[in-house]
Design an enzyme around this catalytic site. Structure first.
Site, short mmCIF file in Angstrom:
data_model
loop_
_atom_site.label_atom_id
_atom_site.label_comp_id
_atom_site.label_asym_id
_atom_site.label_seq_id
_atom_site.Cartn_x
_atom_site.Cartn_y
_atom_site.Cartn_z
N ASP A 69 0.63 -1.26 0.13
CA ASP A 69 -0.05 0.08 0.15
C ASP A 69 0.88 1.12 -0.03
O ASP A 69 2.12 1.29 0.25
CB ASP A 69 -0.96 0.00 1.09
CG ASP A 69 -0.31 -0.57 2.49
OD1 ASP A 69 1.04 -0.15 2.49
OD2 ASP A 69 -1.07 -1.05 3.28
N ASN A 138 -7.30 -3.46 14.34
CA ASN A 138 -8.91 -3.86 13.87
C ASN A 138 -8.80 -4.79 13.04
O ASN A 138 -10.04 -5.37 12.27
CB ASN A 138 -9.58 -2.53 13.19
CG ASN A 138 -8.80 -1.96 12.14
OD1 ASN A 138 -7.65 -2.56 11.60
ND2 ASN A 138 -9.05 -0.82 11.64
N HIS A 140 -7.16 -5.15 10.10
CA HIS A 140 -6.98 -4.91 8.68
C HIS A 140 -5.62 -5.67 8.20
O HIS A 140 -4.81 -5.96 8.95
CB HIS A 140 -6.86 -3.46 8.39
CG HIS A 140 -5.71 -2.70 8.94
ND1 HIS A 140 -5.85 -1.28 8.94
CD2 HIS A 140 -4.21 -3.03 9.02
CE1 HIS A 140 -4.66 -0.98 9.31
NE2 HIS A 140 -3.68 -2.02 9.45
N GLU A 145 -9.70 -2.25 5.55
CA GLU A 145 -10.33 -1.84 6.76
C GLU A 145 -11.74 -2.79 6.94
O GLU A 145 -12.13 -3.45 5.92
CB GLU A 145 -10.80 -0.51 6.96
CG GLU A 145 -9.66 0.60 6.67
CD GLU A 145 -8.62 0.51 7.92
OE1 GLU A 145 -8.55 -0.44 8.82
OE2 GLU A 145 -7.93 1.42 8.23
P1 PGA Z 1 2.09 -2.00 12.81
O1 PGA Z 1 0.90 -2.06 11.65
O2 PGA Z 1 3.05 -3.03 12.39
O3 PGA Z 1 2.65 -0.58 12.66
O4 PGA Z 1 1.70 -2.41 14.11
C1 PGA Z 1 0.54 -3.18 11.34
C2 PGA Z 1 -0.64 -2.79 10.05
O5 PGA Z 1 -1.41 -1.92 10.34
O6 PGA Z 1 -0.85 -3.64 9.48
#
Ligand code: PGA
Length: 251
Positions: A69, A138, A140, A145
């Site tokens: 992304d 959450n 994702h 999302e």
């Molecule tokens: P993080 O993010 O590695 O910063 O916890 C993970 C994600 O949002 O996929």
């Protein structure tokens, strides 16, 4: 789905790094899907990737990378962009040819066309061999999302308030966190031949428990991974503190 439970973040990183390095050495042509965020930083830095390259000059000239992304509105020179993140945290430290690294263009004049272009890049490379994933609090994966269709392809997505808040730590303020991103779709992720999902720390314990013990549901995007034939979760004790179920191996 298999879970490798390890002690801590350093071991998460090392295990993931080892799996990637093995593929790099094994396959004469390799497409690796890469993730950003806090979790994969240790994997990139660990003795299997950047440190290994320094010591052993393992070549990446046969490797293509596909990132999950990019924020909409941030160009490649913006230090908050994932293009910048990838260059500074990984690409500049290996012999990976720049033109073989692929990240969605978050400042494309036609974002929808950019999403289609990105899907064609993945197709023209013959798909992703090994995809690295993190998981949001959450659930994702990529920036898909809760509520995203499992059939989604690469598209422009709106970041949830929780995601913007979680990522605000990299910006000067919450207001600076972009509202949208281009994200590889869930069906695109499901087409990857092998997937490694990393999770570390108690902040991920609740969602991992939900992912592993709950139903497959679009409300928990990562839950679709239970239907993939080759997923390995590498997680530490803190992230797995609520889970004592069937998928565990090791430890
Ligand atoms: P993080 O993010 O590695 O910063 O916890 C993970 C994600 O949002 O996929």
């Amino acid at each position: 789905m298999k879970i490798i439970k390890v002690h801590d973040y350093a071991e998460v990183s090392l295990n993931a790094g080892e799996m990637i390095l093995e593929k790099v050495k094994q396959q004469s042509k390799l497409v690796i899907g890469l993730a950003t965020g806090g979790t994969p930083i240790g994997t990139y830095q660990c003795q299997c990737l950047i440190e290994d390259f320094k010591r052993n000059q393992t070549s990446y000239k046969h490797v293509h990378t596909i990132n999950l992304d990019e924020y909409v509105g941030l160009n490649v020179e913006d230090r908050h962009s994932y293009a910048y993140y990838m260059r500074t945290r990984l690409f500049n430290h290996l012999d990976l040819p720049h033109e073989q690294t692929h990240i969605p263009n978050g400042v494309a004049s036609d974002l929808v066309k950019e999403c289609h272009r990105y899907e064609s890049v993945i197709t023209s490379l013959g798909g992703v061999d090994l995809q690295l994933l993190g998981i949001g609090e959450n659930g994702h994966i990529g920036f898909n999302e809760p509520g995203t269709s499992f059939l989604s392809k690469t598209s422009v997505v709106e970041l949830s308030p929780l995601t913007r808040k979680a990522n605000a730590r990299y910006f000067n303020s919450l207001d600076e966190v972009p509202s949208h991103a281009i994200s590889m779709g869930i069906s695109t992720i499901m087409q990857c031949r092998q997937i490694i999902l990393l999770a570390s720390g108690e902040k991920k314990a609740k969602i991992l428990q939900q992912l592993l013990s709950g139903q497959v549901s679009e409300q928990v995007p990562a839950s679709i991974l239970k239907k993939h034939h080759d997923v390995t979760i590498i997680a530490d004790q803190a992230a797995l503190e609520n889970y004592h179920g069937d998928y565990l191996v090791g430890f």
